[in-house]
Design a protein around this motif. Sequence first.
Motif, PDB file in Angstrom:
ATOM      1  N   VAL A   1       0.016   5.303   0.785  1.00 31.21           N
ATOM      2  CA  VAL A   1      -0.803   6.212   1.556  1.00 31.21           C
ATOM      3  C   VAL A   1      -0.828   7.521   1.387  1.00 31.21           C
ATOM      4  CG1 VAL A   1      -2.241   6.524   3.677  1.00 31.21           C
ATOM      5  CG2 VAL A   1      -1.346   4.239   3.045  1.00 31.21           C
TER       6      VAL A   1
ATOM      7  N   VAL B   1       4.470   0.144  -5.170  1.00 32.89           N
ATOM      8  CA  VAL B   1       2.944   0.120  -4.735  1.00 32.89           C
ATOM      9  C   VAL B   1       2.196  -0.412  -5.516  1.00 32.89           C
ATOM     10  CG1 VAL B   1       1.164   2.037  -4.269  1.00 32.89           C
ATOM     11  CG2 VAL B   1       3.534   2.230  -3.152  1.00 32.89           C
TER      12      VAL B   1
ATOM     13  N   LEU C   1       0.711  -1.243   0.029  1.00 29.96           N
ATOM     14  CA  LEU C   1       0.063  -0.081  -0.042  1.00 29.96           C
ATOM     15  C   LEU C   1       0.819   0.935   0.070  1.00 29.96           C
ATOM     16  CD1 LEU C   1      -2.751  -1.203   2.775  1.00 29.96           C
ATOM     17  CD2 LEU C   1      -2.720  -1.278   0.324  1.00 29.96           C
TER      18      LEU C   1
ATOM     19  N   VAL D   1       2.013  -1.112   4.412  1.00 31.58           N
ATOM     20  CA  VAL D   1       2.062  -0.003   4.132  1.00 31.58           C
ATOM     21  C   VAL D   1       3.594   0.446   3.796  1.00 31.58           C
ATOM     22  CG1 VAL D   1       2.025   2.579   4.862  1.00 31.58           C
ATOM     23  CG2 VAL D   1       0.241   0.859   5.602  1.00 31.58           C
TER      24      VAL D   1
ATOM     25  N   GLU E   1      -8.080  -6.073  -2.517  1.00 32.75           N
ATOM     26  CA  GLU E   1      -6.967  -7.103  -2.639  1.00 32.75           C
ATOM     27  C   GLU E   1      -7.553  -8.157  -3.340  1.00 32.75           C
ATOM     28  OE1 GLU E   1      -4.209  -6.256   1.179  1.00 32.75           O
ATOM     29  OE2 GLU E   1      -5.656  -7.614   1.159  1.00 32.75           O
TER      30      GLU E   1
ATOM     31  N   VAL F   1      -3.686   4.407  -1.422  1.00 37.82           N
ATOM     32  CA  VAL F   1      -4.901   4.615  -0.545  1.00 37.82           C
ATOM     33  C   VAL F   1      -4.723   6.212  -0.031  1.00 37.82           C
ATOM     34  CG1 VAL F   1      -6.054   4.358   1.756  1.00 37.82           C
ATOM     35  CG2 VAL F   1      -4.914   2.527   0.458  1.00 37.82           C
TER      36      VAL F   1
ATOM     37  N   ILE G   1     -10.080  -2.362   1.415  1.00 39.59           N
ATOM     38  CA  ILE G   1      -8.888  -2.929   0.908  1.00 39.59           C
ATOM     39  C   ILE G   1      -9.056  -4.264   0.798  1.00 39.59           C
ATOM     40  CG2 ILE G   1      -6.201  -2.974   1.631  1.00 39.59           C
ATOM     41  CD1 ILE G   1      -6.547  -0.015   3.035  1.00 39.59           C
TER      42      ILE G   1
ATOM     43  N   LEU H   1      -1.667  -0.768  -4.685  1.00 39.91           N
ATOM     44  CA  LEU H   1      -2.661   0.062  -4.193  1.00 39.91           C
ATOM     45  C   LEU H   1      -2.444   1.530  -3.506  1.00 39.91           C
ATOM     46  CD1 LEU H   1      -5.976  -0.213  -4.303  1.00 39.91           C
ATOM     47  CD2 LEU H   1      -5.694  -1.145  -2.007  1.00 39.91           C
TER      48      LEU H   1
END
Length: 190
Positions: free
Chosen positions: A5, A74, A3, A24, A180, A78, A176, A76
Motif C-alpha cells: 500500500v 507484493v 498487498l 497488507v 484478486e 494499492v 481488491i 497488488l
Amino acid sequence: MRLGVAVSGAGSNLRNLVERGFDVVAVATNRPACGAAAFARECGIPLAELPQKNYASTEERDAAMRDFFKGQGVELVVDAGYDRIHSGAFVGAFRDRIVNVHPSLLPEFGGGMDAIEQALQAGAKRTGATVHVVTADLDAGPVLIQEEVEVLDGDSPETLRARVHEAEHRILPQAIRLMEARLAKSPAVG
Ligand code: GRF
C-alpha cells in the motif's frame, strides 16, 4: 493476495484494509510523518520511508519503492491516498497490478488533489469515489468500481469528504476482491 500500500495521508483507507483482514505486507510512503505511516509502524507492517528529497529523481524514488515491494512479495499495489504519480518504469513493473482510489466519479474532477473542492466549486449535485487500475495516464486507467455520493446543501469540504471516505471504504475492498479474482486467472509477475 499480498498487498503493498502506497500512502501519503491520514491513512483511513489503509486502516480500513487492515481492519478488514487484508494481507497488507508492505507500506511505502513519500511522507514519513503522515498518519498512514504512523499506523503502519503501530501495526508492525514493514514500512519504506521514501521522501523525494532523498532521491535525485522520481524514477530513483520509484525504483526504491519497486524493489521494496518486490522484496516483500507484493502481488497488488494499492495507492490509498498516495499523492505522487508513479514513474512509467514502476507502472511497467506492476503492469495491471496497481489500483488507485480517487475521491470523485472519474473522469469528473480528475487530475488533482482537490477533487472534493472542485466538486463543490462546480456546484455538482453529486460526486463520489472511484477505484481504477493505474496506467501511465493520470487518473485515466480502467474503472473497477464507482460509488455515487450526493452533495448536500450546506456541505463543506470536510462534511462532503467524510461521506466520500465512507464510500471509498466500501469500494476499495470490493475492487481488491475483483482484482484478486481477475489475477488468480493470470500468471504471477516475476
Ligand atoms: C482519499 O480521499 C483518496 O481518495 C485520495 O486521498 C485520500 C486519502 O485518505 N487519493 P486516507 O489517507 O486513506 O484517509
